[in-house]
Design an enzyme around this catalytic site. Structure first.
Site, PDB file in Angstrom:
ATOM      1  N   ARG A  11       0.720  -1.284   0.021  1.00 38.73           N
ATOM      2  CA  ARG A  11      -0.060  -0.094   0.085  1.00 38.73           C
ATOM      3  C   ARG A  11       0.876   1.275   0.073  1.00 38.73           C
ATOM      4  NH1 ARG A  11      -2.438  -4.077  -0.797  1.00 38.73           N
ATOM      5  NH2 ARG A  11      -4.538  -4.427  -0.354  1.00 38.73           N
ATOM      6  N   GLY A  38       3.189   7.986  26.279  1.00 38.62           N
ATOM      7  CA  GLY A  38       1.966   8.106  25.292  1.00 38.62           C
ATOM      8  C   GLY A  38       2.353   8.721  24.050  1.00 38.62           C
ATOM      9  N   ASP A 127       8.932  14.138  28.044  1.00 41.90           N
ATOM     10  CA  ASP A 127       7.758  14.799  28.870  1.00 41.90           C
ATOM     11  C   ASP A 127       8.257  15.854  29.849  1.00 41.90           C
ATOM     12  OD1 ASP A 127       8.976  13.360  30.617  1.00 41.90           O
ATOM     13  OD2 ASP A 127       7.133  12.329  31.176  1.00 41.90           O
ATOM     14  N   ASN A 128       9.617  16.424  29.516  1.00 43.13           N
ATOM     15  CA  ASN A 128       9.899  17.503  30.564  1.00 43.13           C
ATOM     16  C   ASN A 128      10.963  18.369  29.533  1.00 43.13           C
ATOM     17  OD1 ASN A 128      13.235  16.655  31.029  1.00 43.13           O
ATOM     18  ND2 ASN A 128      11.815  14.761  31.087  1.00 43.13           N
ATOM     19  N   THR A 131      14.981  17.582  29.361  1.00 43.34           N
ATOM     20  CA  THR A 131      15.144  16.519  28.284  1.00 43.34           C
ATOM     21  C   THR A 131      14.958  17.199  26.695  1.00 43.34           C
ATOM     22  OG1 THR A 131      14.742  14.733  29.721  1.00 43.34           O
ATOM     23  CG2 THR A 131      14.585  14.153  27.132  1.00 43.34           C
ATOM     24  N   CYS A 186       1.565  14.464  33.299  1.00 42.02           N
ATOM     25  CA  CYS A 186       0.231  13.828  33.155  1.00 42.02           C
ATOM     26  C   CYS A 186      -0.067  13.296  34.600  1.00 42.02           C
ATOM     27  CB  CYS A 186       0.307  12.531  32.298  1.00 42.02           C
ATOM     28  SG  CYS A 186       0.840  12.980  30.661  1.00 42.02           S
ATOM     29  N   CYS A 243      19.796  33.347  19.418  1.00 37.54           N
ATOM     30  CA  CYS A 243      19.399  31.915  20.328  1.00 37.54           C
ATOM     31  C   CYS A 243      20.714  31.261  20.495  1.00 37.54           C
ATOM     32  CB  CYS A 243      18.741  31.045  19.218  1.00 37.54           C
ATOM     33  SG  CYS A 243      18.704  29.269  19.984  1.00 37.54           S
TER      34      CYS A 243
END
Length: 251
Positions: A11, A38, A127-128, A131, A186, A243
């Site tokens: 496909r 997640g 999630d931080n 990191t 979360c 930056c």
């Protein structure tokens, strides 16, 4: 590709933008996934099912019962196992031809300096902020495209930072490391289960596009989703000449 692979990926091969050449490119590619929760679950499952030849998964956390509400690569039987090992088993159950390398360490600067130069694309499913900034710095340093996703409560976002493009912002341009940001996770804020699937699937799609060189990646565009109304907003991102991370890169 052998006959079994031609059937498995038929496909994709039917798509003019991918074809046999593009699928061969995927089979020869190496993706680095930081985080096996997640976002990392759908990312790894879709990269594996699509035939990305090598996937390195980095996560030092273990599967917990509270993860099963949204982290679809894990099962009740694997509670207590390292998430990276659980993802390896999940991908193998779908496509045993894909080589998944689990790393059960925290993604710090030293580890990222070892891994990032070896891959073709990096997917930030962490999630931080610490990191995320470490991942961004490594991608800028080694010139690797970064697909960045985030999800909390009902709010999600996704973009691509590509240091190979002179005009591309990096994560630190958009979210300066000097800014004081309250960490949200979360465990304390909650997250709508399908939201991580939506964002993670989009991350996988962007990575596959980058690896095949097709379509228009989200470089320079930050998509933000309000899951309550399913309203998408797009914000243009620009490179910050001051930056502290990417200012040494040629403009």
């Amino acid at each position: 590709m052998n006959d079994t692979q031609l059937l498995r990926y038929s496909r994709h091969i039917l798509l003019d933008e991918i074809g046999v050449e593009g699928q061969d490119q995927l089979l020869a590619s190496h993706a680095l996934v930081i985080g096996a929760g997640g976002l990392g679950s759908p990312v790894a499952l879709y990269l594996g099912s699509a035939g990305v030849g090598r996937i390195t998964v980095v996560d030092n956390d273990r599967v917990d019962t509270t993860n099963l509400q949204r982290q679809v690569a894990h099962t009740l039987a694997r509670v207590g196992e390292f998430k990276a090992h659980s993802v390896q088993q999940a991908v193998a159950a779908i496509n045993p031809d894909v080589q998944v390398s689990p790393i059960t360490q925290r993604a710090d600067a030293t580890l990222l300096d070892q891994l990032v130069p070896l891959v073709d694309v990096v997917l930030d499913c962490s999630d931080n902020f610490s990191t995320r900034h470490a991942i961004n710095s490594a991608c800028v340093k080694h010139g690797k495209p970064l697909v960045s996703g985030a999800a909390i409560r009902f709010d999600g976002q996704i973009t691509v930072y590509d240091p190979r493009q002179a005009a591309s912002a990096c994560y630190a341009c958009v979210f300066p490391p000097s800014d004081t940001v309250e960490e949200a996770n979360c465990a304390t804020m909650g997250v709508f289960a399908p939201l991580v699937g939506i964002v993670g699937t989009l991350q996988a799609a962007e990575a596959l596009k980058l690896l095949c060189g097709i379509g228009q990646p989200l470089t320079g565009r930050l998509l933000m989703l309000d899951g309550r109304s399913m309203d998408w907003q797009e914000v243009r991102t620009v490179r910050d000449p001051a930056c502290p991370v990417c200012n040494q890169r040629p403009h």
